[in-house]
Scaffold this motif. Structure first.
Motif, mmCIF file in Angstrom:
data_model
loop_
_atom_site.group_PDB
_atom_site.id
_atom_site.type_symbol
_atom_site.label_atom_id
_atom_site.label_comp_id
_atom_site.label_asym_id
_atom_site.label_seq_id
_atom_site.Cartn_x
_atom_site.Cartn_y
_atom_site.Cartn_z
ATOM 1 N N LEU A 31 47.600 36.624 37.207
ATOM 2 C CA LEU A 31 47.787 37.917 37.873
ATOM 3 C C LEU A 31 47.346 37.850 39.328
ATOM 4 N N PHE A 32 46.168 37.279 39.557
ATOM 5 C CA PHE A 32 45.628 37.224 40.913
ATOM 6 C C PHE A 32 46.493 36.350 41.815
ATOM 7 N N ARG A 33 46.990 35.258 41.294
ATOM 8 C CA ARG A 33 47.849 34.362 42.066
ATOM 9 C C ARG A 33 49.141 35.061 42.475
ATOM 10 N N ASP A 34 49.616 36.018 41.658
ATOM 11 C CA ASP A 34 50.818 36.780 41.978
ATOM 12 C C ASP A 34 50.544 37.915 42.959
ATOM 13 N N GLY A 35 49.299 38.041 43.423
ATOM 14 C CA GLY A 35 48.967 39.075 44.402
ATOM 15 C C GLY A 35 48.600 40.411 43.798
ATOM 16 N N VAL A 36 48.257 40.431 42.522
ATOM 17 C CA VAL A 36 47.907 41.662 41.828
ATOM 18 C C VAL A 36 46.385 41.794 41.786
ATOM 19 N N PRO A 37 45.812 42.920 42.234
ATOM 20 C CA PRO A 37 44.374 43.131 42.064
ATOM 21 C C PRO A 37 44.033 43.145 40.568
ATOM 22 N N VAL A 38 42.896 42.569 40.212
ATOM 23 C CA VAL A 38 42.530 42.433 38.799
ATOM 24 C C VAL A 38 41.145 43.015 38.566
ATOM 25 N N ILE A 39 41.042 43.830 37.540
ATOM 26 C CA ILE A 39 39.744 44.324 37.080
ATOM 27 C C ILE A 39 39.359 43.475 35.873
ATOM 28 N N MET A 40 38.251 42.741 36.001
ATOM 29 C CA MET A 40 37.747 41.902 34.907
ATOM 30 C C MET A 40 36.626 42.648 34.199
ATOM 31 N N ASN A 41 36.821 42.915 32.926
ATOM 32 C CA ASN A 41 35.795 43.554 32.112
ATOM 33 C C ASN A 41 35.215 42.487 31.197
ATOM 34 N N LEU A 42 34.027 42.010 31.519
ATOM 35 C CA LEU A 42 33.411 40.910 30.781
ATOM 36 C C LEU A 42 32.399 41.379 29.741
ATOM 37 N N THR A 43 32.425 42.650 29.393
ATOM 38 C CA THR A 43 31.431 43.191 28.462
ATOM 39 C C THR A 43 31.607 42.670 27.044
#
Length: 145
Positions: free
Chosen positions: A74-86
């Protein structure tokens, strides 16, 4: 596979053919290029519209480090990413954060902690706007001095 069978397979006493039952001849390697996996056609229409206007944000809640690939794609395609590591263990969560740090360094993005174990990865062309509460603003409607 039961624990006795797992131990026997580990010791080499029985064949470990547990992986074979998960393979299916009808299994597809993935969607066609340019096509997303979608179960609901309304999601595809919304996704296409968002992609055309450049208004997409990806949310990923990985269970293990293997899910880091989705974040990277996703990030490589230029999309902001919300990572939820909970949902991850602390050691795997640290590995994913290290992976994300490499992504943002390599692609000139940025990372921001949103909450405990929740991070926002933004590509280089994305601006983060801080939502300051209206009561603290020096200009605007509520400033009646």
């Amino acid at each position: 596979m039961g624990s006795v069978r797992k131990a026997s397979a580990w010791l080499g006493l029985v064949d470990d053919n547990d992986d074979e039952r998960y393979y299916d001849d009808d299994y597809s390697e993935g969607p066609e290029p340019g096509e997303a996996w979608v179960t609901d056609p309304r999601v595809k229409v919304a996704s296409d519209t968002a992609e055309e206007t450049g208004r997409r944000i990806g949310t990923v809640t990985p269970d293990s480090f293997r899910d880091a690939r989705a974040i990277g794609e996703l990030f490589r395609d230029g999309v902001p990413v919300i990572m939820n590591l909970t949902a991850m263990e602390a050691t795997d969560a640290k590995r994913v954060v290290d992976f994300a740090a490499g992504l943002i360094f390599g692609l000139r993005g940025s990372i921001e902690r949103v909450a405990t174990r929740v991070f926002l990865l933004t590509p280089a062309h994305t601006e983060i706007v801080s939502g300051e509460p209206a009561a603290h603003r020096s200009d605007g409607f509520f400033n009646q001095s």
